[in-house]
Motif scaffolding. Structure first.
Motif, PDB file in Angstrom:
ATOM      1  N   LEU A 250     -86.978  41.475  98.858  1.00 24.65           N
ATOM      2  CA  LEU A 250     -88.047  42.361  98.390  1.00 24.65           C
ATOM      3  C   LEU A 250     -88.675  41.814  97.111  1.00 24.65           C
ATOM      4  O   LEU A 250     -89.907  41.800  96.966  1.00 24.65           O
ATOM      5  N   THR A 251     -87.863  41.337  96.208  1.00 25.02           N
ATOM      6  CA  THR A 251     -88.376  40.750  94.964  1.00 25.02           C
ATOM      7  C   THR A 251     -89.231  39.521  95.259  1.00 25.02           C
ATOM      8  O   THR A 251     -90.306  39.347  94.689  1.00 25.02           O
TER       9      THR A 251
ATOM     10  N   MET B 182     -80.972  42.099 100.267  1.00 26.69           N
ATOM     11  CA  MET B 182     -82.205  42.800 100.559  1.00 26.69           C
ATOM     12  C   MET B 182     -83.096  42.883  99.312  1.00 26.69           C
ATOM     13  O   MET B 182     -84.298  42.736  99.409  1.00 26.69           O
ATOM     14  N   LEU B 183     -82.456  43.108  98.181  1.00 30.48           N
ATOM     15  CA  LEU B 183     -83.220  43.173  96.938  1.00 30.48           C
ATOM     16  C   LEU B 183     -83.885  41.830  96.623  1.00 30.48           C
ATOM     17  O   LEU B 183     -85.021  41.786  96.167  1.00 30.48           O
ATOM     18  N   THR B 184     -83.193  40.744  96.919  1.00 28.01           N
ATOM     19  CA  THR B 184     -83.753  39.420  96.691  1.00 28.01           C
ATOM     20  C   THR B 184     -84.981  39.189  97.558  1.00 28.01           C
ATOM     21  O   THR B 184     -86.004  38.676  97.086  1.00 28.01           O
TER      22      THR B 184
END
Length: 90
Positions: A5-6, A1-3
């Motif tokens: 969003l980034t 998920m962080l990937t």
């Protein structure tokens, strides 16, 4: 998920910071409000779908691809050669 969003934030910054994006869509948006929205929407969907396609391919083929540094170096070389070829042709 962080990937994800980034990636989305990097894409947003890329679009807002790139004068080439504004130059590409600006003249089309001047023809009228409805045409401006249509041009912007279709251009944005096309641009985003290309990025998503490349991302999906990179994820699926990540074990077969060379390191990111090598891909980045080759990409930079391709851009430099493209710019040089455009300068010669003008």
């Amino acid at each position: 998920m962080l990937t994800a969003l980034t990636g989305a934030l990097a894409g947003l910054f890329h679009v807002l910071a790139g004068p080439d994006h504004l130059a590409a869509i600006g003249p089309l948006a001047l023809d009228g409000r409805r045409r401006g929205w249509l041009a912007g929407w279709t251009w944005g969907i096309g641009h985003a779908s290309g990025v998503v396609l490349v991302a999906v391919l990179a994820i699926l083929l990540r074990d077969l691809l060379p390191p990111v540094e090598a891909i980045s170096a080759w990409s930079e070389r391709l851009v430099i050669e493209h710019v040089r070829s455009q300068q010669v042709n003008t």
